[in-house]
Design an enzyme around this catalytic site. Structure first.
Site, PDB file in Angstrom:
ATOM      1  N   ARG A 277      39.400  35.233 -11.924  1.00 56.36           N
ATOM      2  CA  ARG A 277      39.178  36.245 -12.090  1.00 56.36           C
ATOM      3  C   ARG A 277      37.749  36.439 -13.537  1.00 56.36           C
ATOM      4  NH1 ARG A 277      41.330  41.565 -11.059  1.00 56.36           N
ATOM      5  NH2 ARG A 277      43.670  41.050 -12.369  1.00 56.36           N
TER       6      ARG A 277
ATOM      7  N   ARG B 182      53.342  40.914 -11.708  1.00 59.41           N
ATOM      8  CA  ARG B 182      53.261  41.478 -11.749  1.00 59.41           C
ATOM      9  C   ARG B 182      53.725  41.847  -9.987  1.00 59.41           C
ATOM     10  NH1 ARG B 182      47.616  39.605 -13.824  1.00 59.41           N
ATOM     11  NH2 ARG B 182      47.106  41.451 -12.593  1.00 59.41           N
TER      12      ARG B 182
ATOM     13  N   LYS C 146      40.429  46.359  -6.011  1.00 62.12           N
ATOM     14  CA  LYS C 146      40.329  47.495  -6.955  1.00 62.12           C
ATOM     15  C   LYS C 146      39.326  48.150  -7.178  1.00 62.12           C
ATOM     16  CE  LYS C 146      45.177  47.658  -7.826  1.00 62.12           C
ATOM     17  NZ  LYS C 146      45.209  46.499  -7.921  1.00 62.12           N
TER      18      LYS C 146
ATOM     19  N   ARG D  39      40.863  38.062 -18.368  1.00 61.65           N
ATOM     20  CA  ARG D  39      42.124  38.836 -19.004  1.00 61.65           C
ATOM     21  C   ARG D  39      43.397  37.704 -19.654  1.00 61.65           C
ATOM     22  NH1 ARG D  39      42.384  42.745 -14.418  1.00 61.65           N
ATOM     23  NH2 ARG D  39      45.016  42.670 -15.027  1.00 61.65           N
TER      24      ARG D  39
ATOM     25  N   ARG E  81      51.651  53.913 -10.281  1.00 63.51           N
ATOM     26  CA  ARG E  81      52.795  52.521  -9.820  1.00 63.51           C
ATOM     27  C   ARG E  81      53.891  52.918  -9.623  1.00 63.51           C
ATOM     28  NH1 ARG E  81      48.127  49.231 -12.126  1.00 63.51           N
ATOM     29  NH2 ARG E  81      48.435  46.830 -12.569  1.00 63.51           N
TER      30      ARG E  81
END
Ligand code: ADP
Ligand code: ADP
Ligand code: ZN
Length: 216
Positions: free
Chosen positions: A127, A172, A13, A161, A88
């Site tokens: 990431r 998640r 996203k 992160r 969400r």
């Protein structure tokens, strides 16, 4: 043109939202980015948000919807908004309808990025981002052209992160399945959902999204 990019953690996203900002001058509204700003503050709210994020759970609907309302109120002359990571939950989807109506905007497309679950753990744990400009990278799929140097701004500082661990990703993903996937039928009923193969290469995903945007 206002669109939602919907998909589980690591679906792409943020990567695609950044490209849409570059190509079309749209405004990216990422509740994850807004909450990462909030958690930096040494306040009661900052600490509460940090604890919820690090557990991989969802921050309250009231907090995130108030953030989105405020951003739309300040929106300048951008051609449209990209909702990245919002809504969400069903409650957030209903709030977004109210917020858009209040600001005289409408939702044009909901683009669902469809990605295999196993790939998501790989996406999220690999990431990293440029600490200076925020450009997104990946250990295996998107390394800077010159090792250790950001392609966009030349910085040599990168960050990861706190919530991008395998355990948190699994929580998640469960949150996504339980609370976020159920909002798709709301938009399906309006005929505005377009599904895009998020397993394709980054540029091919962009091409598929561009096709959706041009189809209006
Ligand atoms: P990802 O890009 O991996 O999907 P985000 O950066 O969008 O993750 O979100 C990181 C975390 O911030 C979430 O796990 C959640 O704790 C919180 N968060 C972000 N957006 C929302 C939202 N719309 N509602 C509730 N919590 C949110
Ligand atoms: P999200 O915002 O949905 O959580 P990101 O855009 O941050 O996801 O992407 C997660 C990671 O996967 C990033 O490291 C990014 O560089 C990488 N990535 C994004 N799209 C693709 C893709 N189509 N193929 C391979 N890697 C990708
Ligand atoms: Zn950079």
């Amino acid at each position: 043109m206002n669109i939602i990019l919907l998909g589980p953690p690591g679906a792409g996203k943020g990567t695609q939202a950044n490209l849409l900002v570059e190509h079309h001058g749209m405004l990216q509204l990422s509740t994850g980015d807004m909450l990462r700003e909030t958690r930096k503050a040494d306040t009661e709210l900052g600490r509460r948000v940090a604890a919820v994020m690090d557990a991989g759970e969802l921050v309250s609907d009231e907090i995130v919807s108030a953030m989105i309302d405020a951003k739309l109120a300040d929106m300048g002359d951008e051609v449209g908004a990209i909702f990245d990571g919002y809504p969400r939950t069903e409650a957030q989807a209903h709030s977004l309808d109210d917020i858009l109506a209040k600001h005289d905007r409408k939702l044009d497309h909901v683009i669902e990025l469809v990605v295999d679950e196993e790939a998501l753990v790989d996406r999220v744990t690999g990431r990293f981002t440029c600490a200076n400009c925020g450009e997104g990278y990946h250990d295996r799929h998107k390394l800077p052209a010159k090792e250790g140097v950001c392609d966009k701004c030349g910085s040599t500082e990168f960050k990861r992160r706190a919530d991008d661990t395998e355990d948190t990703v699994r929580t998640r993903m469960n949150e996504y399945r339980a609370k976020t996937a159920p909002i798709l039928p709301i938009y399906d009923a309006r005929g505005i959902v377009q599904r895009v193969d998020g397993m394709a290469a980054i540029d091919d995903v962009t091409t598929a999204i561009e096709k959706v945007l041009a189809s209006a």
